[in-house]
Design an enzyme around this catalytic site. Structure first.
Site, PDB file in Angstrom:
ATOM      1  N   HIS A 270     -82.723  15.107 -36.009  1.00  0.00           N
ATOM      2  CA  HIS A 270     -83.567  15.819 -35.983  1.00  0.00           C
ATOM      3  C   HIS A 270     -83.798  15.831 -34.353  1.00  0.00           C
ATOM      4  O   HIS A 270     -83.423  14.900 -33.713  1.00  0.00           O
ATOM      5  CB  HIS A 270     -84.951  15.054 -36.579  1.00  0.00           C
ATOM      6  N   CYS A 339     -81.868  20.432 -34.257  1.00  0.00           N
ATOM      7  CA  CYS A 339     -82.136  22.133 -34.100  1.00  0.00           C
ATOM      8  C   CYS A 339     -83.207  22.598 -33.175  1.00  0.00           C
ATOM      9  O   CYS A 339     -83.052  21.737 -31.749  1.00  0.00           O
ATOM     10  CB  CYS A 339     -83.411  22.390 -34.906  1.00  0.00           C
TER      11      CYS A 339
END
Length: 371
Positions: A270, A339
């Site tokens: 993440h 991301c």
């Protein structure tokens, strides 16, 4: 002229009746009772007859002359009539002084001022309610309707409450995502790292293959002060949301392990929330160390290149020789994926590194972790 009337003999012959009373004032207009001027007789006595039934009412306030009150302007009564004189003196021919006092109080109030009535206050001033006078039922209903909010006010209040509630819920959600998920993920990742180090210190051996979600190594990025467990698989709930980074080890996306002689060791993590271990990997520059610590060895990589933006479907970045990485032949590589932009998952950012050192644990930590 005004004069006392003398007693006449004819007065005594009819029951001693008298048409004059001492002290009374009478108006004469050219004669007696019917216009004839009375002629007093020389031998007549002037002693008055005191018949109390014909005495005028005594003025208790004063015996002096006074101007009569202006006569009321009413139809059917003339200024010169006896009724008008009586009304002008006392407001009532029969009431006397008491009636005049009551009439004066009604007209001017107890102390001669304006009457203390609600009508004396200006309209809309609320004097009636301030003076304690009870409101009429109609006025009370009117004021109640005026205090009651209209439909527009009620609707605006409801919309405002909805907005406030929505804002509070959004604030709580953002707090949970940006703060609480990190707190929980850091705790879980720290517990997993401690468990791994305890197993290694105790000499407990792990098999060469690992179950999904099982931790087997530690990732060190010294420049970013990152130390995070590496677990098998990239499942969100079982791995990534617990603050760890995941190894691509399933299906078509299966990548090599650090100990393999050639291959690409692919990891995912993440960038925001849930521990956000890869939040600042965009700050890495060429040559920065990336270290993978296992039970037996340290594997040291040097950052080689970065791909800032690519679609999530671009799985070629995990190839043994990934295009765009600058590598031209098989080797021992590492790939970090996350991301981008921050707080979104629309695109992916890729960082590649090349192994430069394999160091057994028995020789101690590599220089990248010592300095």
């Amino acid at each position: 002229m005004t004069a006392l009337r003398p007693e006449r003999e004819s007065d005594t012959s009819y029951g001693q009746q008298s048409y004059g009373v001492p002290g009374a004032f009478e108006e004469w207009s050219g004669g007696g009772a019917y216009g004839a001027s009375p002629q007093p007789e020389p031998h007549a006595s002037y002693e008055p007859v005191r018949d109390e039934s014909f005495l005028p009412p005594v003025d208790e306030e004063t015996v002096a002359l006074r101007l009569p009150d202006p006569p009321p302007q009413t139809g059917g009564s003339t200024a010169g009539s006896p009724a008008s004189h009586a009304a002008g003196r006392g407001g009532s021919a029969e009431g006397g002084r008491a009636a005049r006092r009551k009439a004066a109080k009604r007209r001017h109030g107890r102390h001669g001022g304006a009457a203390d009535t609600p009508s004396a206050a200006p309209a809309g001033s609320g004097a009636g309610s301030r003076s304690g006078a009870p409101l009429s039922r109609v006025e009370a209903r009117r004021q109640a309707r005026a205090r009651k909010p209209g439909p527009a006010v009620v609707a605006s209040r409801a919309i405002g409450e909805v907005f406030i509630t929505t804002g509070v819920l959004m604030l709580l959600f953002v707090t949970y995502q940006l703060w609480w998920t990190n707190v929980r993920a850091h705790a879980q990742a720290g517990q997993e790292a401690s468990s791994l180090q305890n197993d290694w210190a105790s000499g407990k051996r792990n098999p060469g293959t690992f179950e999904p979600g099982q931790g087997f190594a530690l990732l060190h990025i010294p420049k970013l002060d990152v130390v995070v467990p590496i677990a098998e698989g990239t499942n969100s709930k079982g791995v990534l949301d617990r603050g760890m980074v995941g190894h691509y080890a399933e299906g078509a996306l299966k990548t090599a392990m650090p100990g393999d002689k050639t291959g690409n060791f692919g990891l995912a993590g993440h960038r925001n929330t849930h521990g956000e271990p890869f939040r600042y990997i965009n700050r890495l520059t060429k040559g920065d160390p990336i270290v993978v610590e296992t039970q037996d060895k340290y594997y040291v990589y040097k950052m080689a290149s970065i791909l800032p933006v690519t679609p999530p479907s671009n799985t070629s970045v995990l190839n043994p020789v990934p295009p765009g990485s600058g590598f031209t032949e098989p080797g021992r590589y590492i790939t970090l994926t996350t991301c981008t932009p921050e707080f979104t998952s629309k695109y992916r950012m890729i960082v590649w590194g090349k192994m430069v050192e394999e160091r057994p644990r028995s020789k101690g930590k590599p220089d990248a972790l010592v300095s």
